[in-house]
Design a protein around this motif. Structure first.
Motif, mmCIF file in Angstrom:
data_model
loop_
_atom_site.group_PDB
_atom_site.id
_atom_site.type_symbol
_atom_site.label_atom_id
_atom_site.label_comp_id
_atom_site.label_asym_id
_atom_site.label_seq_id
_atom_site.Cartn_x
_atom_site.Cartn_y
_atom_site.Cartn_z
ATOM 1 N N VAL A 49 0.842 -1.203 0.000
ATOM 2 C CA VAL A 49 0.000 0.000 0.000
ATOM 3 C C VAL A 49 0.874 1.250 0.000
ATOM 4 N N ALA A 50 1.915 1.257 0.844
ATOM 5 C CA ALA A 50 2.827 2.400 0.893
ATOM 6 C C ALA A 50 3.523 2.591 -0.448
ATOM 7 N N PHE A 51 3.903 1.489 -1.070
ATOM 8 C CA PHE A 51 4.568 1.561 -2.372
ATOM 9 C C PHE A 51 3.669 2.201 -3.421
ATOM 10 N N TRP A 52 2.444 1.694 -3.539
ATOM 11 C CA TRP A 52 1.547 2.204 -4.577
ATOM 12 C C TRP A 52 1.089 3.626 -4.289
ATOM 13 N N GLN A 53 0.959 3.984 -3.012
ATOM 14 C CA GLN A 53 0.620 5.371 -2.681
ATOM 15 C C GLN A 53 1.700 6.311 -3.172
ATOM 16 N N LYS A 54 2.940 5.954 -2.919
ATOM 17 C CA LYS A 54 4.054 6.839 -3.270
ATOM 18 C C LYS A 54 4.262 6.940 -4.770
ATOM 19 N N ILE A 55 4.286 5.799 -5.456
ATOM 20 C CA ILE A 55 4.597 5.851 -6.885
ATOM 21 C C ILE A 55 3.444 6.392 -7.709
ATOM 22 N N GLY A 56 2.264 6.445 -7.115
ATOM 23 C CA GLY A 56 1.128 7.008 -7.838
ATOM 24 C C GLY A 56 1.183 8.519 -7.957
ATOM 25 N N ARG A 57 2.065 9.139 -7.186
ATOM 26 C CA ARG A 57 2.124 10.610 -7.185
ATOM 27 C C ARG A 57 2.478 11.180 -8.552
ATOM 28 N N GLU A 58 3.353 10.496 -9.311
ATOM 29 C CA GLU A 58 3.807 11.096 -10.573
ATOM 30 C C GLU A 58 3.071 10.541 -11.780
ATOM 31 N N GLN A 59 2.068 9.695 -11.559
ATOM 32 C CA GLN A 59 1.386 9.053 -12.679
ATOM 33 C C GLN A 59 0.121 9.782 -13.122
ATOM 34 N N ARG A 60 -0.135 10.939 -12.574
ATOM 35 C CA ARG A 60 -1.331 11.684 -12.955
ATOM 36 C C ARG A 60 -1.064 12.563 -14.176
ATOM 37 N N MET A 61 -2.084 12.736 -14.984
ATOM 38 C CA MET A 61 -1.966 13.584 -16.168
ATOM 39 C C MET A 61 -1.880 15.053 -15.759
ATOM 40 N N TYR A 62 -1.116 15.817 -16.536
ATOM 41 C CA TYR A 62 -1.007 17.260 -16.309
ATOM 42 C C TYR A 62 -1.121 17.945 -17.657
ATOM 43 N N GLU A 63 -2.357 18.225 -18.038
ATOM 44 C CA GLU A 63 -2.633 18.703 -19.384
ATOM 45 C C GLU A 63 -2.132 20.122 -19.635
ATOM 46 N N LEU A 64 -1.910 20.903 -18.589
ATOM 47 C CA LEU A 64 -1.416 22.263 -18.790
ATOM 48 C C LEU A 64 -0.056 22.275 -19.464
ATOM 49 N N GLU A 65 0.715 21.221 -19.261
ATOM 50 C CA GLU A 65 2.029 21.126 -19.893
ATOM 51 C C GLU A 65 2.122 19.914 -20.820
ATOM 52 N N ASN A 66 0.997 19.218 -21.020
ATOM 53 C CA ASN A 66 1.002 18.013 -21.848
ATOM 54 C C ASN A 66 2.096 17.049 -21.378
ATOM 55 N N LYS A 67 2.078 16.763 -20.094
ATOM 56 C CA LYS A 67 3.103 15.897 -19.495
ATOM 57 C C LYS A 67 3.113 14.541 -20.174
ATOM 58 N N THR A 68 4.304 14.105 -20.609
ATOM 59 C CA THR A 68 4.429 12.836 -21.320
ATOM 60 C C THR A 68 5.413 11.887 -20.663
ATOM 61 N N ARG A 69 6.053 12.305 -19.578
ATOM 62 C CA ARG A 69 7.108 11.478 -18.990
ATOM 63 C C ARG A 69 6.963 11.389 -17.483
ATOM 64 N N ALA A 70 7.154 10.196 -16.957
ATOM 65 C CA ALA A 70 7.190 9.979 -15.509
ATOM 66 C C ALA A 70 8.318 8.999 -15.218
ATOM 67 N N VAL A 71 9.085 9.294 -14.177
ATOM 68 C CA VAL A 71 10.259 8.489 -13.843
ATOM 69 C C VAL A 71 10.168 8.033 -12.391
ATOM 70 N N LEU A 72 10.508 6.771 -12.150
ATOM 71 C CA LEU A 72 10.613 6.236 -10.799
ATOM 72 C C LEU A 72 12.052 5.815 -10.557
ATOM 73 N N LEU A 73 12.712 6.474 -9.602
ATOM 74 C CA LEU A 73 14.053 6.090 -9.176
ATOM 75 C C LEU A 73 13.879 5.263 -7.905
ATOM 76 N N ASP A 74 13.884 3.960 -8.078
ATOM 77 C CA ASP A 74 13.517 3.024 -7.005
ATOM 78 C C ASP A 74 14.776 2.468 -6.345
ATOM 79 N N HIS A 75 15.347 3.224 -5.430
ATOM 80 C CA HIS A 75 16.626 2.871 -4.818
ATOM 81 C C HIS A 75 16.545 1.636 -3.921
ATOM 82 N N SER A 76 15.347 1.270 -3.489
ATOM 83 C CA SER A 76 15.201 0.094 -2.634
ATOM 84 C C SER A 76 14.636 -1.111 -3.395
#
Length: 202
Positions: free
Chosen positions: A117-144
């Motif tokens: 649950v903690a994992f999916w809560q955190k990584i979901g933060r950058e997966q939302r669309m942002y149409e004001l900038e037409n966001k096309t890229r999301a990166v996960l740096l998963d050090h653990s």
């Protein structure tokens, strides 16, 4: 989501061995997420402040927030992240639940994320669309290497309402060493990028 994982850490985690976050957070960010609005999840306030200082020492605009950060100061920090005046926001337990920031482009995990649950809560933060900038890229740096245990970020987790097999077991059947070749995550030995159902690193 582009995923970058320390190869040896992922192998240890898949084997059920105790792990800790590995790799240089600043160098990984410079290599794979340079210029992206980033939230870094740290285990302690001391670690979060130390990571912020490391980014600042490298000439990268970074700030820290925690539960004691006053609301008005927190709002100002978030506004600077939105405008890219700040690029890296280091935090402890603030930006994972109930925080809506669609402009976020990168999540950096310096915490083990033992809970799915903690994992999916955190990584979901950058997966939302942002149409004001037409966001096309999301990166996960998963050090653990949490994705080696909890599943692939680009596929839905195997949630079940019925109380049957544990989620981790189902995730391992889907993504672990015994998973079908077209579904098993492959981590590049050279760059650490994860891919799924591909024989060659993209």
């Amino acid at each position: 989501v582009e995923v970058y994982v320390p190869v040896q850490t992922a192998k240890r985690r898949r084997s059920g061995l105790k792990i800790s976050a590995s790799g240089d957070p600043v160098q990984q960010w410079l290599t794979h997420a340079y210029g992206l609005r980033t939230v870094t999840f740290c285990a302690t306030i001391a670690e979060s402040k130390a990571v912020r200082s490391a980014f600042l020492a490298a000439g990268i605009s970074a700030e820290h927030i925690d539960a004691k950060t006053p609301p008005d100061e927190r709002d100002a920090i978030i506004a600077r992240l939105l405008s890219r005046e700040t690029l890296v926001l280091c935090n402890v337990g603030i930006a994972d639940i109930g925080w809506d920031f669609p402009a976020l482009e990168c999540v950096q995990l310096l915490v083990p994320c033992k809970s799915p649950v903690a994992f999916w809560q955190k990584i979901g933060r950058e997966q939302r669309m942002y149409e004001l900038e037409n966001k096309t890229r999301a990166v996960l740096l998963d050090h653990s290497a949490a994705m080696a245990e909890h599943g692939w970020p680009n596929l839905s987790p195997l949630w079940e309402l019925a109380d049957r097999e544990p989620l981790q077991k189902r995730q391992q059947e889907r993504f672990g060493e015994s998973a079908p070749s077209d579904a098993k995550p492959i981590i590049c030995n050279k760059c650490g990028r994860g891919s799924i159902g591909m024989a060659v690193c993209p």
